[in-house]
Enzyme design. Structure first.
Site, mmCIF file in Angstrom:
data_model
loop_
_atom_site.group_PDB
_atom_site.id
_atom_site.type_symbol
_atom_site.label_atom_id
_atom_site.label_comp_id
_atom_site.label_asym_id
_atom_site.label_seq_id
_atom_site.Cartn_x
_atom_site.Cartn_y
_atom_site.Cartn_z
ATOM 1 C CG LEU A 16 -2.015 -1.027 1.196
ATOM 2 C CD1 LEU A 16 -2.680 -0.991 2.866
ATOM 3 C CD2 LEU A 16 -3.119 -0.828 0.196
ATOM 4 N N GLY A 19 7.686 3.928 3.624
ATOM 5 C CA GLY A 19 8.305 5.177 4.092
ATOM 6 C C GLY A 19 9.887 4.940 4.490
ATOM 7 N N GLY A 20 10.378 5.943 5.050
ATOM 8 C CA GLY A 20 11.947 5.429 5.407
ATOM 9 C C GLY A 20 12.163 4.314 6.526
ATOM 10 C CB VAL A 24 1.213 0.247 5.273
ATOM 11 C CG1 VAL A 24 -0.075 -0.190 5.570
ATOM 12 C CG2 VAL A 24 1.907 1.009 6.645
ATOM 13 C CE LYS A 39 4.169 2.041 10.717
ATOM 14 N NZ LYS A 39 3.978 3.565 11.302
ATOM 15 C CG ASP A 133 3.431 13.988 12.427
ATOM 16 O OD1 ASP A 133 3.368 15.069 11.812
ATOM 17 O OD2 ASP A 133 4.029 13.019 11.665
#
Length: 485
Positions: A16, A19-20, A24, A39, A133
């Site tokens: 899906l 990232g770093g 996911v 995840k 965040d």
């Protein structure tokens, strides 16, 4: 990235997003015959005990709050190779970021949605958790019982009551983070999340996140009543002592405005596509499929500025394509759509080019620099120069602008993804670009020269250093091509 076949009892179907620090995957629970989001911590971070613990702590926090307004965690485990994972609810309707791609929401819908998000944050605060965040990509939308509901996600940099008094590093996402979050030991508390709620509401009302020198919502969108201006502006007070004291108080203030606002047709904005439209309190989503379930720890999540190093001859790096990034800037607001910019990178480019408001920075500049650096090649490799990927980062330099900054080890060349390196360009230019605002010359080309040479060389040359002018001339050519007419 090799697709794992399963995580415990859960079949893994497709990626899906990544990232770093994590990826996911869309999975399937065979026992319950239902889709799930899984995840998984990236393999190159799995040996770091502190990062493993942070990853598992996110799952624990989500589970402990257990609110339907948050992503819910069902299971946790380890893959055969030792990587931890957790299983969560799947957001089949995408993210608020996608919803806002078409512009501001109708007023009543924006206010209802803002109140729901505030109530989700209120649930976090009741359990002693500060999110830190809040941003559109961390608000997910899921269809349930014929309606749609929001879910707040990504507690990767959340802090709990027992840690709020300890040392804090700069963390958050520019445009949505409270001023104290940009300071070392700024001691963010629940009022930092109130600022994030104000920024999200401002974005939903106006179609853009609040800038440093922002106008009140009614100046951007004249149909916004002044009583809403006052609610949002109080949430965005730089001095936290003047903000709403809690998410609950902010939600209550919004509730007092609901029912008094007529949904306006937004005559001064482009029409909201049918694919993304809130009506009568629920989102209508007419297209099949959807993006991901979960927020990743991507570039743009943690903002830790480590200092004022020059890049000297170091350039950026990035690799693989972002799944679903073609959602970025579909109407060509920021970039020409007919000039060969790969659609899978448009969202990353827009994110980096709108990271902050400084002279010269724009998505068109980021695209022009990527074209000049690598011709948008995610697999570019130049070991002699120690430069890799779409933005030609040197790993040791990128480590300072990655999520978590220098607190995390330098990424390996093979792990420098576009999701990691393109947003890092925005962080780099926003942080160091302020130091050259008074340098004469074209601000955009000065930023490009800064990216290749460093602050002191640009200052000393009074603009682009001579050695880097051929580079900036190419950037200028593409900048003119990529800018919207």
């Amino acid at each position: 990235m090799e697709t794992p076949r399963a995580a415990g009892r859960y079949r893994i179907d497709r990626l899906l997003g990544s990232g770093g620090f994590a990826a996911v995957w869309l999975g399937h629970d065979s026992e319950l015959d239902a889709p799930v989001a899984i995840k998984i911590l990236a393999d190159h971070w799995a040996q770091r005990e502190d990062l493993r613990e942070r990853f598992v702590q996110e799952a624990r926090l989500l589970r402990s709050v257990d609110s339907h307004r948050l992503v819910q965690v069902f299971d946790i485990g380890e893959l055969p190779d030792g990587r931890p994972y957790f299983v969560m609810s799947y957001a089949d309707r995408g993210t608020l970021e996608e919803l806002l791609a078409a512009g501001p929401l109708p007023l009543n819908d924006a206010l209802h949605l803002a109140r729901e998000i505030a109530r989700g944050v209120e649930a976090l605060h009741a359990h002693g958790v500060v999110h830190r965040d809040l941003k559109p990509s961390n608000v997910l939308i899921r269809s349930t019982d014929g309606a749609d509901r929001i879910m707040i996600a990504d507690l990767g940099i959340a802090r709990t009551d027992d840690r709020l008094s300890s040392l804090t590093l700069p963390a958050g996402s520019p445009g949505y983070m409270a001023p104290e979050q940009a300071q070392i030991d700024g001691a963010p508390d629940r009022r930092s999340d109130v600022y994030g709620l104000g920024a999200l509401t401002y974005h939903m009302l106006t179609g853009e996140p609040p800038a440093e020198r922002r106008r009140v919502p009614s100046e951007v969108r004249p149909t916004v009543p002044h009583n809403i201006d006052s609610v949002v502006q109080r949430a965005l007070e730089p001095d936290r002592e003047l903000r709403w004291p809690s998410a609950h108080d902010f939600a209550q203030a919004l509730s007092q405005t609901l029912g008094r606002v007529d949904t306006d047709p937004l005559p001064h904005t482009r029409p909201v596509p049918k694919r993304h439209r809130w009506r009568k309190g629920r989102l209508l989503w007419t297209a099949g499929g959807a993006l991901a379930a979960l927020l990743l720890v991507t570039g743009g999540t943690v903002w830790a500025i480590a200092g004022d190093d020059e890049r000297a001859n170091h350039a950026p790096a990035a690799p693989r394509k972002e799944h679903g990034a073609s959602m970025g800037d579909p109407n060509g607001r920021w970039l020409r759509t007919d000039r060969g910019i790969p659609p899978q990178y448009r969202r990353l480019i827009v994110r980096a080019g709108t990271w902050c408001e400084i002279p010269g920075l724009s998505p068109a500049l980021i695209a022009a620099m990527l074209k000049t650096e690598s011709n948008f090649d995610p697999d570019l490799s130049d070991p002699k120069a120690d430069e890799y990927g779409i933005a030609r980062w040197t790993p040791s330099v990128l480590s300072r602008w990655q999520p978590g900054g220098s607190n995390n080890p330098a990424p390996r060349p093979a792990d420098i993804t576009p999701e990691l390196s393109v947003p890092a360009m925005g962080r780099f230019l926003c942080s160091l670009g302020r130091q050259i605002e008074t340098v004469p010359g074209d601000p955009a080309l000065n930023l490009a020269g800064l990216y290749r040479s460093g602050v002191e060389k640009v200052k000393k040359s009074g603009g682009v250093p001579p050695a880097y002018r051929p580079y900036t001339q190419k950037v200028d050519q593409y900048l003119k091509i990529y800018r919207p007419s």
